[in-house]
Design a protein around this motif. Structure first.
Motif, PDB file in Angstrom:
ATOM      1  N   PHE A 437       2.622   0.853  -3.538  1.00 10.05           N
ATOM      2  CA  PHE A 437       1.904   0.885  -2.263  1.00 10.05           C
ATOM      3  C   PHE A 437       0.495   1.460  -2.421  1.00 10.05           C
ATOM      4  O   PHE A 437      -0.400   1.117  -1.644  1.00 10.05           O
ATOM      5  CB  PHE A 437       2.710   1.674  -1.227  1.00 10.05           C
ATOM      6  CG  PHE A 437       3.898   0.922  -0.703  1.00 10.05           C
ATOM      7  CD1 PHE A 437       3.725  -0.081   0.252  1.00 10.05           C
ATOM      8  CD2 PHE A 437       5.175   1.175  -1.168  1.00 10.05           C
ATOM      9  CE1 PHE A 437       4.810  -0.796   0.736  1.00 10.05           C
ATOM     10  CE2 PHE A 437       6.265   0.465  -0.687  1.00 10.05           C
ATOM     11  CZ  PHE A 437       6.086  -0.533   0.268  1.00 10.05           C
ATOM     12  N   ARG A 438       0.293   2.332  -3.398  1.00  6.44           N
ATOM     13  CA  ARG A 438      -1.073   2.834  -3.638  1.00  6.44           C
ATOM     14  C   ARG A 438      -2.014   1.685  -3.969  1.00  6.44           C
ATOM     15  O   ARG A 438      -3.140   1.604  -3.469  1.00  6.44           O
ATOM     16  CB  ARG A 438      -1.066   3.854  -4.781  1.00  6.44           C
ATOM     17  CG  ARG A 438      -2.437   4.497  -5.028  1.00  6.44           C
ATOM     18  CD  ARG A 438      -2.471   5.265  -6.326  1.00  6.44           C
ATOM     19  NE  ARG A 438      -2.478   4.364  -7.477  1.00  6.44           N
ATOM     20  CZ  ARG A 438      -3.556   3.729  -7.923  1.00  6.44           C
ATOM     21  NH1 ARG A 438      -4.713   3.881  -7.312  1.00  6.44           N
ATOM     22  NH2 ARG A 438      -3.473   2.939  -8.974  1.00  6.44           N
ATOM     23  N   LEU A 439      -1.527   0.791  -4.819  1.00  3.74           N
ATOM     24  CA  LEU A 439      -2.350  -0.358  -5.191  1.00  3.74           C
ATOM     25  C   LEU A 439      -2.499  -1.338  -4.028  1.00  3.74           C
ATOM     26  O   LEU A 439      -3.553  -1.963  -3.859  1.00  3.74           O
ATOM     27  CB  LEU A 439      -1.731  -1.060  -6.400  1.00  3.74           C
ATOM     28  CG  LEU A 439      -1.842  -0.289  -7.724  1.00  3.74           C
ATOM     29  CD1 LEU A 439      -0.983  -0.932  -8.794  1.00  3.74           C
ATOM     30  CD2 LEU A 439      -3.290  -0.214  -8.178  1.00  3.74           C
ATOM     31  N   ARG A 440      -1.466  -1.483  -3.222  1.00  4.30           N
ATOM     32  CA  ARG A 440      -1.539  -2.408  -2.082  1.00  4.30           C
ATOM     33  C   ARG A 440      -2.594  -1.959  -1.085  1.00  4.30           C
ATOM     34  O   ARG A 440      -3.275  -2.791  -0.459  1.00  4.30           O
ATOM     35  CB  ARG A 440      -0.178  -2.510  -1.414  1.00  4.30           C
ATOM     36  CG  ARG A 440      -0.179  -3.312  -0.108  1.00  4.30           C
ATOM     37  CD  ARG A 440       1.230  -3.649   0.327  1.00  4.30           C
ATOM     38  NE  ARG A 440       1.835  -4.646  -0.546  1.00  4.30           N
ATOM     39  CZ  ARG A 440       3.042  -5.185  -0.341  1.00  4.30           C
ATOM     40  NH1 ARG A 440       3.752  -4.805   0.709  1.00  4.30           N
ATOM     41  NH2 ARG A 440       3.530  -6.077  -1.179  1.00  4.30           N
ATOM     42  N   TYR A 441      -2.733  -0.634  -0.929  1.00  2.00           N
ATOM     43  CA  TYR A 441      -3.706  -0.107   0.029  1.00  2.00           C
ATOM     44  C   TYR A 441      -5.002   0.349  -0.642  1.00  2.00           C
ATOM     45  O   TYR A 441      -5.732   1.166  -0.100  1.00  2.00           O
ATOM     46  CB  TYR A 441      -3.087   1.066   0.811  1.00  2.00           C
ATOM     47  CG  TYR A 441      -2.000   0.636   1.756  1.00  2.00           C
ATOM     48  CD1 TYR A 441      -2.303   0.079   2.987  1.00  2.00           C
ATOM     49  CD2 TYR A 441      -0.654   0.768   1.395  1.00  2.00           C
ATOM     50  CE1 TYR A 441      -1.292  -0.322   3.860  1.00  2.00           C
ATOM     51  CE2 TYR A 441       0.351   0.366   2.260  1.00  2.00           C
ATOM     52  CZ  TYR A 441       0.026  -0.182   3.479  1.00  2.00           C
ATOM     53  OH  TYR A 441       1.024  -0.590   4.332  1.00  2.00           O
ATOM     54  N   SER A 442      -5.276  -0.150  -1.832  1.00  2.00           N
ATOM     55  CA  SER A 442      -6.527   0.198  -2.515  1.00  2.00           C
ATOM     56  C   SER A 442      -7.691  -0.569  -1.914  1.00  2.00           C
ATOM     57  O   SER A 442      -7.509  -1.616  -1.280  1.00  2.00           O
ATOM     58  CB  SER A 442      -6.415  -0.113  -4.009  1.00  2.00           C
ATOM     59  OG  SER A 442      -6.226  -1.500  -4.205  1.00  2.00           O
TER      60      SER A 442
END
Length: 544
Positions: A437-442
């Motif tokens: 999710f960190r990468l999804r919301y980057s």
């Protein structure tokens, strides 16, 4: 005239005479050691908890290289614990070992503080998220690595000895002091966690802001005060005289058994050699009965005609030709521990991620809350709080419930270690989900920006809490198991063996990161753990 009461466990004072109970040891000495441990832990983690950020922001290393270097450094700390345990039990004793390695620890911290202030953190104010530091000469780099490995040597040699030395201050043969000795270990672990908590929050905050020199000087000051308090207690400490080299005892059994590899082992245990209890060699205090298994080693206790002749003439025996059953069983005990020890190394691979990859992951997330910046390294405070909470939960809730509903009673050390491994797996699954999710919301339009993900750093809390819970089951169970199963003459070796699994876990972690980078990196893709995590190989998967 009042007759002075001596301790019953064989401890002595600093002059080598039997320790007087009223004038030595007990809680006066124990309290000094507890404060010493808390301050020394604060000093060590004041460096270790943010070392990965120092390597990336000040030294200019990429994330993979920094994670590798932290793993190697942490592994070396625990590797040096074997040296400290060996010197303590064999030659120096616990007091001298603690004092010498604490001096080395202070020198390393002072050297790191001076090197950072004079050479590394240049220009002034660099080393935060926004301002990069300049390049460094070979001399400056050498001074830095000498400093941090002096810290590793000092702390590593000190750690396996100080807890045992603190326990030495209480006479387990005395009813009141025996209870105090049990309580001391709980207070010791509390002191360790309080030191970690302060370094992970207060010092971690200043270091994350780029005020590295002040943070390192605070660690050096804390270690210096710890050393002074330790030395103040010198007249009151109780000591146990070192009893000889445990490695030689181990080697003697192997050599003696190898020399008699053609000799048949008698079926009657009474025909195997054993000495009188008062004459047990070196560090063994009690006889150990003969057990089955590792039959080859039993040959070391078979008395040949040559051994009989030598003992008849000299009233002694050559330990490289003939060993007692107790000495042989000591070696068997250690060999039986090795398979369990090997199984603990994968857990240490997981544990070391908290000090490297978890911090790098947090640094790439949203680290502000109501305008206040959360240092990524300070998130390990949730691990410390989790450890404290689960110690209470385990003692007050889990163990009583298990004892009530299981016919065999409480969980064994091995069962607790297994539970710790399962919880550790859950922690890594949680970390992987957070990374997804960190990468999804980057920020797709600014992948190189600091804190490029809008996902809050507090999503890391579950993985830190799970790591803390796993520690209570795994590491506490591991220490109890190794200390309980190790024979009297090799107790310190059992503790060192426990710490060695942490060391090898760090080295294995470093190897895994290196292999993953080699496999995942290509001309088109920067690899799994690049300098900017958002540009890593997982970005392509998430975008897809």
């Amino acid at each position: 005239m009042h007759r002075e009461e001596y301790t019953l466990d064989g401890s002595v004072d600093r002059n080598g005479t039997p320790a007087v109970r009223a004038r030595t040891g007990s809680w006066y000495a124990g309290f000094l050691i507890l404060v010493n441990q808390g301050l020394a832990t604060l000093a060590f983690f004041g460096v270790g908890v943010n070392l990965v950020l120092f390597l990336t922001r000040v030294m200019g290393q990429d994330n993979a290289e920094a994670a590798n270097n932290v793993s190697k450094w942490t592994g070396t700390v625990y590797l040096f614990s074997l040296l400290g345990a060996f010197l303590s039990d064999s030659y120096w004793g616990r007091y001298k070992t603690c004092a010498v390695f604490q001096v080395i620890f202070v020198l390393g911290l002072v050297s790191l503080s001076l090197t950072s202030y004079l050479f590394l953190v240049k220009p002034n104010g660099c080393g935060d998220e926004a301002t990069p530091c300049g390049s460094h000469s070979t001399l400056h780099l050498s001074l830095f690595y000498v400093s941090i490995y002096l810290i590793a040597l000092g702390n590593g040699g000190y750690q396996p000895t100080i807890a045992t030395f603190g326990a030495d201050q209480f006479d387990e043969e005395h009813p009141k002091e025996g209870h105090s000795k049990v309580a001391f270990f709980s207070y010791f672990y509390l002191a360790l966690n309080l030191g970690c908590l302060f370094s992970n929050t207060i010092l971690g905050y200043y270091e994350d802001k780029g005020i590295w020199a002040i943070g390192f000087w605070a660690s050096a000051g804390s270690a210096t005060v710890a050393l002074i308090l330790f030395l103040i207690g010198t007249p009151r400490y109780r000591h146990f005289v070192p009893k000889g080299n445990p490695l030689s005892r181990f080697s003697q059994v192997i050599v003696a058994a190898s020399r008699k590899w053609k000799i048949e082992v008698p079926s009657n245990d009474d025909e195997l050699y054993e000495v009188q209890e008062a004459d047990l060699a070196d560090n063994a205090d009690r006889k150990i009965l003969h057990t089955q298994g590792f039959k080859f080693l039993d040959r070391a206790a078979v008395m040949t005609q040559r051994d009989y002749t030598i003992e008849k003439k000299t009233n002694t025996h050559n330990p490289w030709h003939l060993c007692s059953i107790t000495q042989v069983e000591e070696v068997k005990c250690i060999l039986r521990l090795l398979p369990v020890w090997l199984c603990t190394i994968p857990y240490s691979v997981v544990f070391t991620q908290m000090q490297s990859i978890f911090v790098e992951q947090g640094a790439a997330m949203k680290t502000t809350l109501a305008g206040f910046h959360i240092p990524p390294a300070s998130m390990s405070s949730f691990d410390i709080l989790s450890v404290a909470a689960f110690i209470f939960i385990n003692k007050r809730l889990i163990e009583p419930l298990v004892s009530r509903y299981r016919k065999s009673g409480a969980l064994t050390e091995l069962q607790r270690m297994g539970i710790g491994l399962v919880i550790a797996i859950a922690a890594m699954l949680s970390a992987g989900l957070v990374e997804h999710f960190r990468l999804r919301y980057s920020q797709k339009d600014c992948p190189n920006c600091a804190n490029s993900s809008s996902l809050s750093i507090f999503w890391q809390v579950p993985q830190y809490v799970l790591i803390g819970a796993s520690e209570v089951f795994m590491y506490v169970g591991q220490l109890e198991f190794f200390n309980g199963q190790a024979p009297d003459g090799l107790k310190s070796f059992g503790s060192a063996l426990s710490m060695m699994s942490i060391s090898l876990g760090n080295y294995v972690s470093s190897l895994i990161v290196t292999i993953v980078i080699k496999i995942s990196a290509s001309d088109e893709m920067p690899g799994w753990i690049p300098r900017n995590l958002t540009g890593g190989i997982w970005t392509g998967f998430i975008t897809y």
